[in-house]
Scaffold this motif. Structure first.
Motif, PDB file in Angstrom:
ATOM      1  N   GLN A 332      41.625  57.263  99.863  1.00 32.31           N
ATOM      2  CA  GLN A 332      41.365  57.833  98.886  1.00 32.31           C
ATOM      3  C   GLN A 332      41.666  57.371  97.380  1.00 32.31           C
ATOM      4  O   GLN A 332      42.545  56.311  97.579  1.00 32.31           O
ATOM      5  N   PRO A 333      40.834  57.429  96.406  1.00 31.89           N
ATOM      6  CA  PRO A 333      41.039  56.643  95.377  1.00 31.89           C
ATOM      7  C   PRO A 333      42.371  57.331  94.618  1.00 31.89           C
ATOM      8  O   PRO A 333      42.959  58.476  94.738  1.00 31.89           O
ATOM      9  N   VAL A 334      43.154  56.204  94.033  1.00 35.96           N
ATOM     10  CA  VAL A 334      44.439  56.529  93.523  1.00 35.96           C
ATOM     11  C   VAL A 334      44.323  56.231  91.985  1.00 35.96           C
ATOM     12  O   VAL A 334      43.845  55.135  91.783  1.00 35.96           O
ATOM     13  N   LYS A 335      45.014  57.120  91.033  1.00 29.04           N
ATOM     14  CA  LYS A 335      45.283  56.684  89.743  1.00 29.04           C
ATOM     15  C   LYS A 335      46.588  56.566  89.284  1.00 29.04           C
ATOM     16  O   LYS A 335      47.404  57.762  89.643  1.00 29.04           O
ATOM     17  N   LEU A 336      47.072  55.460  88.898  1.00 28.46           N
ATOM     18  CA  LEU A 336      48.359  54.981  88.852  1.00 28.46           C
ATOM     19  C   LEU A 336      48.956  55.356  87.292  1.00 28.46           C
ATOM     20  O   LEU A 336      48.479  54.256  86.785  1.00 28.46           O
TER      21      LEU A 336
END
Length: 425
Positions: A332-336
C-alpha cells in the motif's frame, strides 16, 4: 521567590536549558547530599542504551505492576506533558508536587550557581526532583530509571541498582560520547557497578566482547541477548523466550516491530534477575505485562482511515528499525513525513527512509530551537529529491481528509510530541 503555580515552576525548569548539557556527577552529588541522599532510599533498575530504553522500561514496569508491585519510573523526553517524566504505576506526578519540589530545589540550585562547579542543568534539576519525589513525596517498591545521555557521566548514575540494563548501541550524541561504536559503548557501560548484574541487548560482536571483558574486570554477571537468553520469532508480534532457567512460549507484545521482541526479551531477563532479590513475577505476569505494554510515539497507531502511525525514530538506529518494521505493511502506498534536529545525520536518515517500498517522503520543520530551519529544509529537499511541507499541520489535515495511503510521521521525538497533541486534540 516561591513558585505559586505550575506554569511558573515549569518555566523555571525549562529556563535552565540555557545552562546546556553538563556531563558529570559533582553537581548531582552536591545537591543530593544537601537533601539527605534520597537516591539511596529506594531500590532501582537502571537502563542505558541508544534506542529501546523507553520500550524496555515499559515492559519491565508492566510485568512488575501486574505482579502487584508499585513502580516509579523516570523517562525522557515526554510526549504529552512534562509530568509524565516522573510516574508511579504510569500515573504522572501532580502539578502540586512539581510546585513543591521546585520550591525545595531552587534555593539549592541558586546556591550551587555561586559555587565553582556552577548552576545545575535542566536535566540535573529534573533528576533530583525525581529522586526526592520517589523518596519523600510518594512510596514505591522499586524505581526504573532511564539514562538521559550516555551513562558514565549521566545525572542518573548516582545509584547502585539491583540490575543494570543496556539495550542497544548506535551512533548518536557523538559530540559527547565519541565517534566510534567502542567509545559510545564504553560510555554506556559506565552504569555498570561492582557486583551488580547486567542485562545487555547489544548485538555487535565487538561491543559484546568489550562488555564481557568489563564484566570480568568488575566481578559481575553479564547476561547477553542471543548468548545467555534468546528470542524465537513466531511471526507478527509473537515469540518464544528461552533461557537456562525460564522458557515461555507464545508471548505477544503490545508494541510493533521485531526490535520490540528483543526489548521484551531484555525485560524478561531483567525480571528473572529481580526474582532472585525478592521481586517475584510469574510467567502469567510476564505474558499479561508484555501484552498490555504501550509507549506513546513508538509505532503508535493514532488514526484509522487513513491509518496514521507516529514513530520517534530520531537517529540512524531508530530509522533502521522503522524501515524493517514497514516490511510488515501490505503493498500500500506510504506518505512519510520526516524532520530531525540539525545536529542529527538527517541525510543518512533520508537515504535509509528511501528503502521503504511505495513511499513518498516529505520533509518539514517545527518550532523548536534545535530544529532545522525552513531554508535548511528547502536545501535538503532539493539535494535529496524529496518534497517539502511548509506547514505540517495543514498537510496533516489535508491528508487525513483525502489520502488513502498509510501516513507515517517520524523523526524527532519533540516533533512527534507536537504532532500527537495536534492529532489527538
Amino acid at each position: 521567590m516561591d513558585f505559586k503555580d505550575y506554569e511558573s515552576a515549569i518555566s523555571w525548569i525549562h529556563g535552565t536549558l540555557r545552562m546546556g548539557i553538563k556531563p558529570g556527577l559533582q553537581r548531582m552529588e552536591w545537591m543530593l547530599a544537601k537533601l539527605d541522599n534520597p537516591q539511596n532510599k529506594n531500590k532501582w533498575v537502571h537502563i542505558a542504551g541508544t534506542n529501546g530504553k523507553g520500550s524496555t522500561l515499559t515492559f519491565i514496569r508492566n510485568v512488575l505492576e501486574n505482579a502487584g508491585y508499585r513502580v516509579g519510573t523516570f523517562t525522557s523526553p515526554y510526549i504529552e506533558q512534562f509530568n509524565e517524566r516522573i510516574c508511579i504505576d504510569g500515573t504522572p506526578i501532580s502539578d502540586e508536587a512539581i510546585i513543591s519540589l521546585c520550591n525545595q530545589i531552587k534555593p539549592l540550585a541558586d546556591e550551587l550557581g555561586n559555587e565553582s562547579i556552577g548552576h545545575p542543568s535542566e536535566f540535573e534539576i529534573i533528576t533530583v526532583m525525581m529522586f526526592l519525589y520517589l523518596a519523600e513525596y510518594a512510596s514505591i517498591d522499586i524505581g526504573i530509571v532511564e539514562v538521559g545521555l550516555g551513562g558514565r557521566l549521566d545525572s542518573t548514575n548516582v545509584i547502585t541498582p539491583l540490575v543494570s540494563v543496556i539495550t542497544t548501541i548506535g551512533m548518536d550524541h557523538m559530540e559527547f560520547l565519541g565517534n566510534t561504536i567502542e567509545s559510545i559503548a564504553s560510555e554506556k557501560a559506565g552504569i555498570m557497578k561492582l557486583g551488580v548484574p547486567v542485562v545487555s541487548g547489544v548485538l555487535q560482536p565487538e561491543v559484546r566482547t568489550l562488555y564481557k571483558k568489563r564484566a570480568d574486570e568488575m566481578n559481575l554477571k553479564l547476561f547477553q541477548l542471543e548468548r545467555n537468553f534468546h528470542v524465537e520469532i513466531l511471526g507478527g508480534q509473537q515469540f518464544n523466550y528461552l533461557s537456562p532457567h525460564t522458557n515461555i512460549d507464545n508471548l505477544e507484545v503490545g508494541l510493533i516491530g521485531d526490535h520490540q521482541l528483543n526489548n521484551a526479551a531484555v525485560a524478561i531477563q531483567t525480571t528473572e534477575l529481580l526474582n532472585r532479590v525478592g521481586f517475584v513475577t510469574t510467567a502469567e505476569n510476564i505474558r499479561i505485562g508484555l501484552m498490555n505494554a504501550s509507549w506513546p510515539g513508538r509505532m503508535e497507531n493514532v488514526h484509522e482511515k487513513p491509518t496514521i502511525y507516529l514513530d520517534g525514530a530520531h537517529n540512524i538506529e531508530g530509522i533502521k528499525a522503522l524501515v524493517n518494521t514497514t516490511k510488515r505493511f501490505p503493498d500500500q502506498p506510504v506518505k512519510l513525513l520526516f524532520t530531525a534536529m540539525r545536529d542529527k545525520e538527517f541525510v543518512d536518515m533520508i537515504a535509509l527512509l528511501k528503502q521503504i517500498n511505495h513511499a513518498d517522503i516529505y520533509i518539514t520543520t517545527f518550532d523548536y530551537p534545535r530544529a532545522l530551519t525552513k531554508d535548511e529544509v528547502q536545501k535538503i529537499a532539493i539535494e535529496n529529491n524529496i518534497s517539502v511541507v511548509p506547514d505540517w499541520e495543514e498537510w496533516l489535515i489535508s491528508e487525513r481528509q483525502n489520502s488513502d495511503a498509510i501516513i507515517l510521521v517520524t523523526g524527532s521525538l519533540y516533533f512527534i510530541s507536537e504532532v500527537r497533541k495536534f492529532l489527538l486534540s
